[in-house]
Design an enzyme around this catalytic site. Structure first.
Site, mmCIF file in Angstrom:
data_model
loop_
_atom_site.group_PDB
_atom_site.id
_atom_site.type_symbol
_atom_site.label_atom_id
_atom_site.label_comp_id
_atom_site.label_asym_id
_atom_site.label_seq_id
_atom_site.Cartn_x
_atom_site.Cartn_y
_atom_site.Cartn_z
ATOM 1 N N ALA A 144 0.806 -1.237 0.000
ATOM 2 C CA ALA A 144 0.000 0.000 0.000
ATOM 3 C C ALA A 144 0.833 1.278 0.000
ATOM 4 O O ALA A 144 0.271 2.375 0.118
ATOM 5 C CB ALA A 144 -1.010 0.036 1.154
ATOM 6 N N ALA A 145 2.160 1.156 -0.159
ATOM 7 C CA ALA A 145 2.978 2.381 -0.258
ATOM 8 C C ALA A 145 2.573 3.164 -1.518
ATOM 9 O O ALA A 145 2.410 4.387 -1.480
ATOM 10 C CB ALA A 145 4.454 2.027 -0.306
ATOM 11 N N GLY A 146 2.400 2.444 -2.632
ATOM 12 C CA GLY A 146 1.980 3.104 -3.877
ATOM 13 C C GLY A 146 0.586 3.698 -3.746
ATOM 14 O O GLY A 146 0.310 4.788 -4.256
ATOM 15 N N ASP A 147 -0.299 2.990 -3.061
ATOM 16 C CA ASP A 147 -1.668 3.498 -2.870
ATOM 17 C C ASP A 147 -1.645 4.773 -2.033
ATOM 18 O O ASP A 147 -2.389 5.725 -2.310
ATOM 19 C CB ASP A 147 -2.537 2.443 -2.170
ATOM 20 C CG ASP A 147 -2.650 1.173 -2.991
ATOM 21 O OD1 ASP A 147 -2.593 1.273 -4.236
ATOM 22 O OD2 ASP A 147 -2.778 0.084 -2.400
HETATM 23 O O1 RIB Z 1 -1.609 -2.197 -3.347
HETATM 24 C C1 RIB Z 1 -1.814 -3.103 -2.307
HETATM 25 C C2 RIB Z 1 -3.075 -3.875 -2.515
HETATM 26 O O2 RIB Z 1 -2.949 -4.700 -3.648
HETATM 27 C C3 RIB Z 1 -3.432 -4.806 -1.381
HETATM 28 O O3 RIB Z 1 -4.195 -4.190 -0.383
HETATM 29 C C4 RIB Z 1 -4.115 -5.972 -2.071
HETATM 30 O O4 RIB Z 1 -5.446 -6.098 -1.746
HETATM 31 C C5 RIB Z 1 -3.902 -5.728 -3.569
HETATM 32 O O5 RIB Z 1 -5.031 -5.286 -4.176
#
Ligand code: RIB
Length: 299
Positions: A249-252
């Protein structure tokens, strides 16, 4: 007081099951001694929750199953202050992701998309007014690509700023790039979209992608920070020096952070600096949404 800009995220919602262990297993290997955790995830959901924690007005549209995981996910998003009034249900199970993390914080992820794969063009068309009423639309590639392309088309025609995080990378219709205001790929995704030519430098690869019709690109480079390119001019943003325990989730976080920064009037480079600080906090905790930072943690 002026209303905050509206951020709309359309994308995936998953339940993440993570095991952190010494090293990632090779094919056929069993690695013992790991630690398990389960929590909400999905690139769309992570970006929506991140933007909300950073203080934005966020609406999230996803498709979840008629199951406990779907109910829990929606309760969680509501508790985070995210508007989920347009969320859809599917007969398929809520998406899930199995994530393995090693002691350096690197991960491998396998996703069973379930309900995420059930998004239809009709679903997107029914959201037309919601899309047109947004100021920013944040998209990823964990729902069917025609749906991503249609949402971007509606938004772009209405003057909404469209941000696409092309993850996980796959072949995209050429028109989609023309409807995107800002593309945020990582190094691997950039390579794929620029034609996998190993002789290209990073900036040449960005230039190749921009030829497809995108005006702004930010390449996320992990520990090397980010490369920002706006209308042909480049600048580098360094990463914060931290010890990563889980890069999930760093990119998110980066995408959510950039969107919030832009919505608050920051330049592209300023927004990337803000997002870099947010991502540095995410990688210091295990899990996806569990590790997303709150606004008051960013200094
Ligand atoms: O970017 C991380 C996400 O990728 C995770 O939370 C997982 O669910 C996948 O979708």
């Amino acid at each position: 007081m002026c209303a905050k800009p509206k951020i709309l995220v359309i994308g995936s919602s998953n339940t993440d099951m993570t095991v952190v262990s010494d090293h990632l297993p090779a094919s056929g290997e069993t690695v013992m001694g790991g630690v398990f955790c389960m929590g909400p995830g999905g690139k769309g959901a992570n970006q929506a929750v991140c933007a909300s924690r950073l203080g934005a007005d966020v609406t999230f549209v996803c498709k979840v199953g008629n199951d406990l995981f779907g109910d829990n996910a929606l309760d969680g998003y509501k508790a985070e202050g995210v508007d989920v009034s347009h969320v859809l249900r599917s007969e398929k199970p809520t998406g899930s992701a199995l994530i393995l993390v090693d002691k350096k914080g690197e991960n491998v992820i396998s996703v069973a998309p379930g309900a995420n794969s059930d998004f239809t063009l009709e679903d997107i068309d029914r959201l037309e007014d919601v899309i047109k009423g947004a100021d920013y639309l944040l998209l990823q590639l964990e729902i069917p690509i025609p749906c991503v392309a249609r949402a971007a088309e509606i938004a772009h025609a209405a003057g909404v700023f469209v941000i696409l995080n092309p993850a996980p990378a796959c072949a995209l219709p050429p028109q989609l790039f023309k409807n995107v205001s800002l593309l945020i790929p990582n190094r691997t995704e950039l390579e794929i979209f620029s034609g996998k030519d190993p002789s290209l430098s990073l900036s040449e690869a960005v230039a190749e992608v921009m030829k497809k019709g995108v005006d702004n690109v930010i390449v996320t480079l992990g520990a090397d920070g980010a490369l920002v390119c706006s209308h042909g001019s480049f600048s580098s943003v360094p990463a914060c020096k931290v010890v990563a325990v889980d890069t999930t989730a760093a990119g998110d976080t980066f995408c959510g952070g950039v969107c919030v920064g832009l919505s608050e009037g920051l330049s592209l480079e300023e927004a990337a600096r803000f997002a870099t600080k947010a991502s540095a906090l995410t990688v210091q905790k295990v899990g996806a949404q569990n590790s997303l930072p709150f606004r008051n943690e960013i200094i």
